[in-house]
Design a protein around this motif. Sequence first.
Motif, short mmCIF file in Angstrom:
data_model
loop_
_atom_site.label_atom_id
_atom_site.label_comp_id
_atom_site.label_asym_id
_atom_site.label_seq_id
_atom_site.Cartn_x
_atom_site.Cartn_y
_atom_site.Cartn_z
N GLY A 32 43.80 -45.26 -14.65
CA GLY A 32 43.12 -46.13 -15.62
C GLY A 32 42.75 -47.48 -15.02
O GLY A 32 41.63 -47.98 -15.23
N MET A 33 43.65 -48.06 -14.23
CA MET A 33 43.35 -49.35 -13.60
C MET A 33 42.27 -49.20 -12.54
O MET A 33 41.40 -50.08 -12.38
CB MET A 33 44.63 -49.92 -12.98
N SER A 34 42.28 -48.09 -11.80
CA SER A 34 41.24 -47.87 -10.79
C SER A 34 39.87 -47.70 -11.44
O SER A 34 38.85 -48.20 -10.93
CB SER A 34 41.59 -46.65 -9.95
N LEU A 35 39.81 -46.98 -12.55
CA LEU A 35 38.55 -46.81 -13.26
C LEU A 35 38.03 -48.13 -13.80
O LEU A 35 36.82 -48.41 -13.77
CB LEU A 35 38.72 -45.79 -14.39
N LEU A 36 38.93 -48.96 -14.33
CA LEU A 36 38.53 -50.29 -14.80
C LEU A 36 37.96 -51.12 -13.65
O LEU A 36 36.93 -51.80 -13.81
CB LEU A 36 39.72 -51.00 -15.43
N ASP A 37 38.62 -51.05 -12.51
CA ASP A 37 38.15 -51.80 -11.35
C ASP A 37 36.76 -51.33 -10.93
O ASP A 37 35.87 -52.14 -10.62
CB ASP A 37 39.14 -51.61 -10.20
N GLN A 38 36.53 -50.04 -10.95
CA GLN A 38 35.24 -49.49 -10.53
C GLN A 38 34.13 -49.86 -11.51
O GLN A 38 33.03 -50.27 -11.11
CB GLN A 38 35.35 -47.97 -10.41
N CYS A 39 34.40 -49.72 -12.82
CA CYS A 39 33.37 -50.01 -13.82
C CYS A 39 33.08 -51.50 -13.89
O CYS A 39 31.92 -51.90 -14.12
CB CYS A 39 33.82 -49.49 -15.18
N ALA A 40 34.10 -52.34 -13.72
CA ALA A 40 33.87 -53.79 -13.75
C ALA A 40 33.01 -54.25 -12.59
O ALA A 40 32.21 -55.18 -12.71
CB ALA A 40 35.21 -54.52 -13.75
N SER A 41 33.15 -53.57 -11.44
CA SER A 41 32.34 -53.94 -10.28
C SER A 41 30.89 -53.51 -10.46
O SER A 41 29.97 -54.19 -9.99
CB SER A 41 32.91 -53.29 -9.02
#
Length: 569
Positions: free
Chosen positions: A216-225
Amino acid sequence: MYQALYRKYRPQTFDEVVGQIGVTQTLQAQLQSGKLSHAYLFTGSRGTGKTSCAKILAKAVNCEHPENGNPCNKCRACLAIDSGSCMDVLEIDAASNNGVDNVRALRDDAIYPPAEVKMRVYIIDEVHMLSISAFNALLKLIEEPPAHLLFILATTELHKVPATILSRCQRFSFRRLLPEDIGARINECALREGIEIDDQAIALLSRLADGAMRDGMSLLDQCASAAQGRVTADTVYRCLGLAGERSTAELLTYIADGDREKLLSAFSSLYSSGKDLGAMVDELTGACRDLLIMKTAPKAPALISGVIDPALLTRLLPRFTSEQLLRMTTLLQDTASGFNRSANRRIDVELCLLKLCDPRLDADPAALTDRLSRLEALAASGTLARPVVPTPPEKPDAPAPQDEDAPPWAQDAPPPQDADAPPWAQDAPPEKIPAAPAGPECPARKAPQQPPVEPAAHAAQEDFWKKLCTVILPTLSFRDQWMFRPEARERVHGRLDGSILRVSACDVFTMGMAEKLKDPIARAALQLAGAPVRVVFAVGDEKTDGGQDAFARLLDRAKEYPDIIHIKE
């Protein structure tokens, strides 16, 4: 240097670990009471906090100022362990150090006391990757380690760890995290990082994480970028290559309608826009799974994964049966599992969609069950109508010919004397029947088995068979076409008798070959007649090839070989 969000916000105390209260409270109680075990085994799926808890436990046993079982994260030991400079706390990856020589080197170093902290801690991640020889070399050390040594083993595949290792460790099982817990953590990290994110995007990321906080944190990092401003659900769909709930619901609607053209067009549009085929199949599988649960267990709304909005699911639910949803889910799972050995995934997905849309294309028994369940549903709703067989139009009465030389069949037959008497029992006009010679050798006149077929009807029957041969020839293989060519009419021919097509063959072998083509013949007859036609096969023509005539011909044939066959008169 930029640090990934899942590393930056890794829990530093047991209180910060999300969703594992049973594990963290037990470890805190052991630390406070001093009743620590010499070996721990942390099991569970990925991203549930196994490695984080192992590092927190390593700091807690060496912390100079522990607080209720939690490390202070301020003392020299805690800071050294966090920075990775402490030589007495080793994190070993068993996937790359799985040989017996690596374990022997570890065993030789374990006898030395710690140099910087109170206890030496070995964290062995993915311990199930060790070889059998490495496990055997580790057995004695884990069973009776030195007082200054602590083992923490972590694995995602517990069934691969030998029972001899399991019996020497205290085992803690880490459960999958709930979407609510993952969503709360994602929202907290987004606020700290100044990321604007919608509630729908948070719920979507929580569902896609599949119980793993790190995912979940990795997906947030990817989408925020990738987002230009606020992170929305559309941003997540576009960034991760997902079809989205609207597109998934559209595909399911076309499947329910049986519209293959629109279904393939929608899939082609999604494929051209760069949507991931694996993710698309997973979304369809999740939607079918949710529909199946709503169909079979309507009182369990908590089991819905949320791939599609519940309102859309409710509108789609009456259009599917339980058997159909079960077949669809199984077929989608089989398609996804075959991606690794497939040469062209697009073709696999297109074939899967066609089978979902039309069960007749699937030879699996589940497809037949699906078709029967649809018929039962239609019959129960009263929308299933019996097919209407068209009746042939009545022939107008032909005027009586004025010419006395007209053929007999064109003249009107005289009315019978008795309406209840069969046709052969009625007296025929005396001028049409020649007088039979008297004598004992004159056989009695046999009654016909059925009324003679009029030339017009006979011509129509022959014309129907010719049209059927013309329709069916292009659909057959070269091996089967010979029976329907004009030169084979003496061997195979047919005639339409109401809703029954009677196909006659010259012998048993030819009849067997024709029976194998019963389905193509029935489809061609349905196309020509406009109504279901039952196909019946027989050897010979019952009008001219009766049993007695066949037996007589057999006797005549046998008389040609008197030396071989002896016939008793």
